[in-house]
Structures are given as C-alpha cells and as structure tokens.
Motif scaffolding. Sequence first.
Motif, mmCIF file in Angstrom:
data_model
loop_
_atom_site.group_PDB
_atom_site.id
_atom_site.type_symbol
_atom_site.label_atom_id
_atom_site.label_comp_id
_atom_site.label_asym_id
_atom_site.label_seq_id
_atom_site.Cartn_x
_atom_site.Cartn_y
_atom_site.Cartn_z
ATOM 1 N N TYR A 41 -0.380 -9.251 -11.204
ATOM 2 C CA TYR A 41 0.081 -8.287 -10.055
ATOM 3 C C TYR A 41 -0.443 -6.608 -10.807
ATOM 4 N N VAL A 42 -1.092 -6.222 -10.226
ATOM 5 C CA VAL A 42 -0.921 -4.618 -10.698
ATOM 6 C C VAL A 42 -0.934 -3.901 -10.110
ATOM 7 N N GLU A 43 0.263 -2.526 -9.820
ATOM 8 C CA GLU A 43 0.317 -1.691 -8.724
ATOM 9 C C GLU A 43 -1.049 -1.064 -7.933
ATOM 10 N N GLY A 44 -0.959 -1.061 -6.781
ATOM 11 C CA GLY A 44 -1.713 -0.836 -6.250
ATOM 12 C C GLY A 44 -3.105 -1.833 -5.638
ATOM 13 N N ASP A 45 -3.240 -2.840 -6.346
ATOM 14 C CA ASP A 45 -4.011 -3.889 -5.644
ATOM 15 C C ASP A 45 -3.655 -4.564 -4.887
ATOM 16 N N PHE A 53 3.862 -12.315 -3.190
ATOM 17 C CA PHE A 53 4.968 -11.333 -4.154
ATOM 18 C C PHE A 53 5.607 -12.362 -5.215
ATOM 19 N N THR A 55 8.854 -12.865 -8.498
ATOM 20 C CA THR A 55 9.271 -12.144 -9.469
ATOM 21 C C THR A 55 9.736 -12.866 -10.437
ATOM 22 N N GLU A 143 8.643 -9.460 -14.470
ATOM 23 C CA GLU A 143 7.531 -9.327 -14.169
ATOM 24 C C GLU A 143 6.898 -9.912 -12.615
ATOM 25 N N VAL A 144 5.877 -8.894 -12.649
ATOM 26 C CA VAL A 144 5.865 -9.370 -10.659
ATOM 27 C C VAL A 144 4.611 -10.322 -10.410
#
Length: 180
Positions: A41-45, A53, A55, A143-144
């Motif tokens: 996961y990339v923030e904002g995608d 989600f 972790t 890690e997300v």
Amino acid sequence: MSQTPPDASLAPPGGAQIPFPHGYYLPPPLPPWANPRTIEYVEGDPVPRGYEFKTRADRTLVGAGLVTFGVPYALSFTVASIATLGDEDFDQFGPLFIPFVGPMIAATTLEGAEGSAMFWLTMDAVAQVGGLLLYVAGFAHEEVYLQRQFPVAARGAEAASLRAPTLSIGASSAELRWRF
C-alpha cells in the motif's frame, strides 16, 4: 501546395478516433482467487475492491536484526563452547554464553585480553546490541499493506457434507470426492 481530395475526411483535432472492430469486447475481470493475496500500500492510492488494510511488523528490519544479532552470538557461543570443554576455563569464557552483555563481562574476566581481543569483544557486543535494536525497531515500525478478503457465502447442508472426503465404491469403479 497540396490540397486534400474532396471525398477525404479530415481527422478531428487531437488525432483520429478508430472504432473498435465488430465483435470485440473487453476481457472479463479476473476472478477473486487470481488476484494477489497481498498488495503493498502506498499512501493516497485507492483501495481495490475486495481488499482491506492490514498492518504487520516491518519484516526487513526484523530479519536484519535477527541476522545482526544471531551471527555474532553464534560465534561467541561457539568460542565459549570450545574454550570451556576444559572445566578450568569456564570462569574466563563462560560469560560469552550470555547474550548482549556477555562479551563485555568476558573482557573483564579474560586474563591477558588486550589489543585485538578487546577490539573483537567490543565489536561482538556492539553487533549483538545493534541486532537487538534493529529487531525492536522492526516491531515498533508497522508496515501497512492490503490483504485480499474472501467473501463467505452461505451454503446448504449438502455443501457442508462435501467438505470431508467422500469415497464411493461400486462393482466396477471407485470414486473419491473432496470439496474444499
């Protein structure tokens, strides 16, 4: 000067638009089981349908910490095991069995530990403590990622009974079914 023939059509601004040939359809979407189990996961995608989600500990830091601690401790343990085969040397080399602080204790108990011996014992202690710090940092930094979720559909009693293997033996044939 070139002129276009009167029957030629001009392309619209931005380029020509070519229609799809007859009989062409977009391919169907992949079934859920064909998609990857996890996605980074990339923030904002946007989150794709069927994923949620999750972790976990940063596996890179945890692995680096285990290797950074494990190799020097295994060397210390091996040296201490070989040196203490004779019972008279256990007081000097015994502290090397203790992780993290053992090499520093051994630096004070070893007779004649000077120069390179002190350097390697110090490097051993620093590497073991550094491995511990990397290991702890791996659990502290989460890690997300996205994990695929399977929809659970209600099934009848017949489907539930087929989850166990079924064996049928006839006069001239045999059949084994197992649904999962």
